[in-house]
Design a protein around this motif. Structure first.
Motif, PDB file in Angstrom:
ATOM      1  N   SER A  23       0.825  -1.211   0.000  1.00 14.14           N
ATOM      2  CA  SER A  23       0.000   0.000   0.000  1.00 14.14           C
ATOM      3  C   SER A  23       0.858   1.259   0.000  1.00 14.14           C
ATOM      4  N   PRO A  35      -7.392   4.383  -5.145  1.00 14.12           N
ATOM      5  CA  PRO A  35      -6.887   3.415  -4.155  1.00 14.12           C
ATOM      6  C   PRO A  35      -6.153   2.227  -4.793  1.00 14.12           C
ATOM      7  N   THR A  38      -5.010  -0.771  -2.325  1.00 14.97           N
ATOM      8  CA  THR A  38      -6.061  -1.739  -2.008  1.00 14.97           C
ATOM      9  C   THR A  38      -6.304  -2.655  -3.199  1.00 14.97           C
ATOM     10  N   THR A  80      -8.034  -6.919   1.535  1.00 14.38           N
ATOM     11  CA  THR A  80      -8.559  -5.787   2.297  1.00 14.38           C
ATOM     12  C   THR A  80      -9.978  -5.418   1.916  1.00 14.38           C
ATOM     13  N   SER A  82     -12.538  -4.798   3.740  1.00 15.79           N
ATOM     14  CA  SER A  82     -13.062  -3.679   4.535  1.00 15.79           C
ATOM     15  C   SER A  82     -12.476  -2.355   4.055  1.00 15.79           C
ATOM     16  N   THR A  83     -11.210  -2.346   3.708  1.00 18.70           N
ATOM     17  CA  THR A  83     -10.597  -1.135   3.183  1.00 18.70           C
ATOM     18  C   THR A  83     -11.176  -0.803   1.815  1.00 18.70           C
ATOM     19  N   ASP A  87     -12.860   2.672   0.929  1.00 17.28           N
ATOM     20  CA  ASP A  87     -12.366   3.445  -0.219  1.00 17.28           C
ATOM     21  C   ASP A  87     -13.522   3.793  -1.162  1.00 17.28           C
TER      22      ASP A  87
END
Length: 126
Positions: A23, A35, A38, A80, A82-83, A87
Protein backbone atom coordinates in the motif's frame (compact mmCIF):
# COMPACT_ATOMS: atom_id res chain seq x y z
CA UNK A 1 -5.96 -25.55 19.41
CA UNK A 2 -3.34 -23.02 20.53
CA UNK A 3 -1.08 -24.16 17.65
CA UNK A 4 -3.88 -23.34 15.20
CA UNK A 5 -4.26 -19.80 16.55
CA UNK A 6 -0.51 -19.27 16.55
CA UNK A 7 -0.36 -20.25 12.88
CA UNK A 8 -3.17 -17.82 12.05
CA UNK A 9 -1.40 -15.09 14.01
CA UNK A 10 1.93 -15.73 12.28
CA UNK A 11 0.32 -15.72 8.85
CA UNK A 12 -1.78 -12.68 9.73
CA UNK A 13 1.19 -10.66 10.94
CA UNK A 14 3.12 -11.46 7.77
CA UNK A 15 0.14 -10.65 5.53
CA UNK A 16 -0.52 -7.38 7.33
CA UNK A 17 3.11 -6.30 6.97
CA UNK A 18 3.10 -7.11 3.26
CA UNK A 19 -0.20 -5.28 2.85
CA UNK A 20 1.28 -2.16 4.46
CA UNK A 21 4.43 -2.38 2.33
CA UNK A 22 2.46 -2.76 -0.92
CA UNK A 23 0.00 0.00 0.00
CA UNK A 24 2.77 2.44 0.89
CA UNK A 25 4.72 1.54 -2.25
CA UNK A 26 1.71 2.12 -4.49
CA UNK A 27 0.98 5.40 -2.74
CA UNK A 28 4.52 6.64 -3.37
CA UNK A 29 4.50 5.33 -6.93
CA UNK A 30 1.03 6.39 -8.09
CA UNK A 31 -0.24 8.94 -5.55
CA UNK A 32 -3.57 9.31 -3.75
CA UNK A 33 -5.83 9.84 -6.76
CA UNK A 34 -7.12 6.24 -6.74
CA UNK A 35 -6.89 3.42 -4.15
CA UNK A 36 -4.23 1.49 -6.09
CA UNK A 37 -2.78 -0.08 -2.94
CA UNK A 38 -6.06 -1.74 -2.01
CA UNK A 39 -6.62 -2.87 -5.58
CA UNK A 40 -3.11 -4.31 -5.81
CA UNK A 41 -3.32 -6.35 -2.61
CA UNK A 42 -6.78 -7.63 -3.54
CA UNK A 43 -5.56 -8.74 -6.98
CA UNK A 44 -2.43 -10.37 -5.56
CA UNK A 45 -4.37 -12.00 -2.73
CA UNK A 46 -6.94 -13.39 -5.15
CA UNK A 47 -4.24 -14.88 -7.37
CA UNK A 48 -2.50 -16.44 -4.37
CA UNK A 49 -5.79 -17.82 -3.01
CA UNK A 50 -6.46 -19.52 -6.36
CA UNK A 51 -2.96 -20.99 -6.37
CA UNK A 52 -3.36 -22.19 -2.77
CA UNK A 53 -6.64 -23.95 -3.47
CA UNK A 54 -5.23 -25.49 -6.65
CA UNK A 55 -2.25 -26.86 -4.72
CA UNK A 56 -4.58 -28.28 -2.08
CA UNK A 57 -6.91 -29.77 -4.70
CA UNK A 58 -4.01 -31.48 -6.50
CA UNK A 59 -2.74 -32.66 -3.11
CA UNK A 60 0.62 -30.98 -3.65
CA UNK A 61 0.19 -29.48 -0.19
CA UNK A 62 -2.18 -30.54 2.57
CA UNK A 63 -5.12 -28.36 3.53
CA UNK A 64 -3.92 -28.29 7.11
CA UNK A 65 -1.78 -26.38 8.01
CA UNK A 66 -1.46 -24.50 4.69
CA UNK A 67 -5.10 -23.40 4.57
CA UNK A 68 -4.86 -22.10 8.12
CA UNK A 69 -1.47 -20.40 7.89
CA UNK A 70 -1.72 -19.06 4.33
CA UNK A 71 -5.43 -18.90 3.51
CA UNK A 72 -6.87 -17.65 6.78
CA UNK A 73 -3.85 -15.93 8.34
CA UNK A 74 -1.65 -14.53 5.57
CA UNK A 75 -4.20 -13.92 2.82
CA UNK A 76 -6.89 -12.88 5.31
CA UNK A 77 -4.64 -10.07 6.51
CA UNK A 78 -3.22 -9.24 3.08
CA UNK A 79 -6.51 -8.75 1.29
CA UNK A 80 -8.56 -5.79 2.30
CA UNK A 81 -12.27 -6.03 1.65
CA UNK A 82 -13.06 -3.68 4.54
CA UNK A 83 -10.60 -1.14 3.18
CA UNK A 84 -12.02 -1.63 -0.31
CA UNK A 85 -15.49 -0.90 1.05
CA UNK A 86 -14.33 2.26 2.84
CA UNK A 87 -12.37 3.44 -0.22
CA UNK A 88 -15.50 3.03 -2.33
CA UNK A 89 -17.69 4.84 0.19
CA UNK A 90 -15.24 7.75 0.43
CA UNK A 91 -15.11 8.07 -3.35
CA UNK A 92 -18.92 8.13 -3.39
CA UNK A 93 -19.06 10.77 -0.65
CA UNK A 94 -16.56 12.91 -2.54
CA UNK A 95 -18.69 12.73 -5.66
CA UNK A 96 -16.20 10.63 -7.63
CA UNK A 97 -18.82 8.30 -9.07
CA UNK A 98 -16.76 7.05 -11.99
CA UNK A 99 -13.76 6.31 -9.77
CA UNK A 100 -16.04 4.54 -7.28
CA UNK A 101 -17.58 2.39 -10.02
CA UNK A 102 -14.15 1.64 -11.48
CA UNK A 103 -12.84 0.67 -8.05
CA UNK A 104 -15.75 -1.72 -7.47
CA UNK A 105 -15.61 -3.26 -10.94
CA UNK A 106 -11.83 -3.71 -10.91
CA UNK A 107 -11.68 -5.14 -7.39
CA UNK A 108 -14.52 -7.58 -7.97
CA UNK A 109 -14.00 -8.67 -11.57
CA UNK A 110 -10.20 -8.63 -11.70
CA UNK A 111 -9.91 -10.43 -8.36
CA UNK A 112 -12.36 -13.16 -9.38
CA UNK A 113 -10.40 -13.56 -12.61
CA UNK A 114 -7.09 -13.71 -10.72
CA UNK A 115 -8.42 -16.38 -8.34
CA UNK A 116 -9.51 -18.39 -11.38
CA UNK A 117 -6.12 -17.81 -13.05
CA UNK A 118 -4.25 -18.94 -9.96
CA UNK A 119 -6.31 -22.11 -9.82
CA UNK A 120 -5.78 -22.73 -13.56
CA UNK A 121 -2.02 -22.26 -13.25
CA UNK A 122 -1.87 -25.09 -10.75
CA UNK A 123 -4.50 -27.36 -12.31
CA UNK A 124 -2.89 -27.33 -15.79
CA UNK A 125 0.46 -28.54 -14.49
CA UNK A 126 0.14 -32.18 -14.43
Amino acid sequence: MIKLYMMIALGGASGACLRFFISESMLKLLGRGFPFGTLTVNILGSLLMGILYGLIDKEIITASPAKTLIGIGFLGALTTFSTFSMDSLLLLQQGHFIKMALNIILNVMVCIFMAWLGLQLVMQKG
